[in-house]
Motif scaffolding. Structure first.
Motif, PDB file in Angstrom:
ATOM      1  N   ASP A 162      31.132-102.602 -11.264  1.00 32.33           N
ATOM      2  CA  ASP A 162      31.122-104.007 -12.074  1.00 32.33           C
ATOM      3  C   ASP A 162      32.273-104.309 -12.682  1.00 32.33           C
ATOM      4  O   ASP A 162      32.920-103.513 -13.303  1.00 32.33           O
ATOM      5  N   GLY A 173      28.891-103.940  -4.177  1.00 35.71           N
ATOM      6  CA  GLY A 173      27.905-103.391  -5.071  1.00 35.71           C
ATOM      7  C   GLY A 173      28.620-101.856  -5.395  1.00 35.71           C
ATOM      8  O   GLY A 173      29.412-101.420  -4.430  1.00 35.71           O
ATOM      9  N   GLY A 174      28.128-101.333  -6.595  1.00 33.56           N
ATOM     10  CA  GLY A 174      28.791-100.022  -6.910  1.00 33.56           C
ATOM     11  C   GLY A 174      28.769 -98.930  -5.942  1.00 33.56           C
ATOM     12  O   GLY A 174      29.799 -98.106  -5.763  1.00 33.56           O
TER      13      GLY A 174
HETATM   14  O1  KG4 Z   1      27.333-102.447  -9.033  1.00 35.15           O
HETATM   15  P1  KG4 Z   1      27.384-101.341 -10.319  1.00 35.15           P
HETATM   16  O2  KG4 Z   1      28.622-100.970 -10.815  1.00 35.15           O
HETATM   17  O3  KG4 Z   1      26.315-101.871 -11.422  1.00 35.15           O
HETATM   18  C1  KG4 Z   1      25.220-102.261 -11.086  1.00 35.15           C
HETATM   19  O4  KG4 Z   1      25.262-103.762 -10.964  1.00 35.15           O
HETATM   20  O5  KG4 Z   1      24.053-101.605 -10.813  1.00 35.15           O
HETATM   21  O6  KG4 Z   1      26.804 -99.989  -9.490  1.00 35.15           O
HETATM   22  C2  KG4 Z   1      26.516 -98.860 -10.343  1.00 35.15           C
HETATM   23  C3  KG4 Z   1      25.965 -97.853  -9.305  1.00 35.15           C
HETATM   24  C4  KG4 Z   1      25.667 -96.626  -9.989  1.00 35.15           C
HETATM   25  O7  KG4 Z   1      24.347 -96.229  -9.683  1.00 35.15           O
HETATM   26  C5  KG4 Z   1      26.586 -95.586  -9.665  1.00 35.15           C
HETATM   27  O8  KG4 Z   1      25.963 -94.341  -9.629  1.00 35.15           O
HETATM   28  C6  KG4 Z   1      26.958 -96.119  -8.224  1.00 35.15           C
HETATM   29  O9  KG4 Z   1      26.893 -97.566  -8.224  1.00 35.15           O
HETATM   30  N1  KG4 Z   1      28.253 -95.594  -7.481  1.00 35.15           N
HETATM   31  C7  KG4 Z   1      28.085 -94.600  -6.478  1.00 35.15           C
HETATM   32  C8  KG4 Z   1      29.671 -94.595  -6.358  1.00 35.15           C
HETATM   33  N2  KG4 Z   1      30.236 -95.065  -7.490  1.00 35.15           N
HETATM   34  C9  KG4 Z   1      29.530 -95.751  -8.373  1.00 35.15           C
HETATM   35  N3  KG4 Z   1      27.200 -94.414  -5.650  1.00 35.15           N
HETATM   36  C10 KG4 Z   1      27.767 -93.327  -4.729  1.00 35.15           C
HETATM   37  N4  KG4 Z   1      28.855 -93.036  -4.571  1.00 35.15           N
HETATM   38  C11 KG4 Z   1      29.902 -93.491  -5.308  1.00 35.15           C
HETATM   39  N5  KG4 Z   1      31.349 -93.410  -5.288  1.00 35.15           N
END
Ligand code: KG4
Ligand code: ZN
Length: 358
Positions: free
Chosen positions: A313, A280-281
């Motif tokens: 994603d 996940g992100g």
């Molecule tokens: O999996 P994803 O791209 O989309 C969903 O399915 O929600 O996750 C996006 C989330 C966002 O809240 C983003 O701020 C977080 O992942 N994210 C991070 C980082 N890169 C992305 N959170 C903390 N540190 C990171 N480097």
């Protein structure tokens, strides 16, 4: 060889990819809508849906061209069928259904969370070896925060989930309150690098309690109160860095505590299980990965995470989940209804039930 086109449109990335069952990513196109949403400081669903509609045709063409694949070579088309922002999911599902019916290939509706959950089976370990079931999964994204035992495609045992915010949401909202820029998660990680993680005393919700549930709203609230308590005048970059580092440390402490309980439950069910996966992100966060690697080592487990660009994603993960489903003979009918909510557990109905007609 099986080749599947994957399509992802559930949030703010329009993505298409062609992947093979030999774990080759032939193409992986991702168009992020950051510029569209930046003025609002968050994803606006209607803006996202329109942007998906504008971009999807060219993103799919690019993915097909770069993979040197013709539609006749495809064994199936897989699209995220939920959970997610429904306008975007509709765009992806309708496009995939159209491709499937024109080219007479199966359509597969992939649960977005299953895409994240199975990504490591596409990317493998450091040596490129396959990751076998079962494994313990920490799924941390913008909309979800769960601990699951993964025993096969569609075979998930959920150990815990968040009772309020997802961790990515807490990262994003805290970053927004501190004015770190958009998108918030990666910005907060960057500020934290030069910060003092012990300067601010932030809560560790649910720590030392039994079970594997999470809670992050108290942590987020404390960040807001801390900002309100800063002396009048501009907040310095050092203040922002210190608060970011303190937030990240608190979040890491919570993850480590909750995962420790989950490891005990995983081991009770699978005594020989040796793998903790983070996906996940939020799994893109290197400091959190470091903490989890340390924890895994203490329990004689290995930590496996997808490469950073496949944590957030993308459509390669959707194509791959489609391949795993196709190999089990599990395809979906043309009247599959996109689902704003779609829990990742074996009892959830796949092709019927609530949803939006596409
Ligand atoms: O999996 P994803 O791209 O989309 C969903 O399915 O929600 O996750 C996006 C989330 C966002 O809240 C983003 O701020 C977080 O992942 N994210 C991070 C980082 N890169 C992305 N959170 C903390 N540190 C990171 N480097
Ligand atoms: Zn996601």
């Amino acid at each position: 060889m099986i080749k599947v086109l994957g399509i992802e449109t559930s949030c703010d990335e329009t993505a298409a990819a062609v992947v093979t069952d030999a774990r080759d990513i032939l193409s992986n196109e991702v168009l992020s809508q950051l510029d569209e949403h930046r003025p609002y400081g968050g994803v606006v669903p209607e803006v996202a849906a329109r942007a998906h509609l504008d971009a999807i045709g060219s993103i799919i063409s690019n993915a097909m061209d770069k993979s040197d694949t013709s539609y006749a070579d495809l064994d199936a088309v897989a699209a995220t069928g939920g959970p997610g922002l429904i306008g975007g999911v509709l765009v992806g599902v309708m496009t995939a259904k159209a491709i499937a019916s024109v080219h007479k290939i199966p359509f597969i509706a992939v649960n977005h969370l299953e895409g994240h959950a199975l990504t490591v089976r596409l990317t493998g370990d450091d040596q490129g070896n396959t990751i076998d079931f079962p494994y313990l999964l920490l799924l941390v994204s913008g909309g979800h925060c769960q601990l699951l035992i993964v025993e096969g495609p569609g075979q998930y045992k959920r150990l815990g989930t968040t009772i309020d915010d997802a961790l990515g949401e807490a990262f994003d909202k805290s970053a927004k309150m501190m004015g770190l820029g958009y998108p918030g998660g990666p910005a907060l990680e960057k500020f934290a690098k030069s910060g003092d993680p012990d300067r601010f005393d932030l809560p560790r919700p649910l720590r030392k309690r039994p079970g594997c549930d999470f809670s992050f709203s108290g942590l987020k609230t404390k960040v807001r109160q801390q900002i309100e308590n800063f002396p009048p005048g501009p907040v310095t970059d050092q203040d922002k860095s210190d608060l970011s580092a303190s937030f990240q440390k608190a979040a890491g402490d919570v993850l480590v505590d909750r995962c420790s309980n989950a490891i005990a439950m995983f081991r009770a069910r699978h005594p020989a299980g040796n793998t903790l996966v983070v996906a996940g992100g939020v799994a893109a966060n290197l400091e959190l990965r470091r903490r989890l690697t340390e924890l895994a080592g203490q329990h004689n487990l290995r930590l496996i995470a997808p490469p950073v660009h496949l944590c957030t994603d993308n459509a390669a993960m959707i194509a791959w989940a489609g391949i795993e489903r196709l190999k089990l003979g599990q395809t979906d009918p043309m009247d599959f209804r996109p689902r704003p909510r779609w829990p990742l557990d074996p009892d959830a109905p796949r092709a019927t039930g609530a949803g939006i007609k596409a």
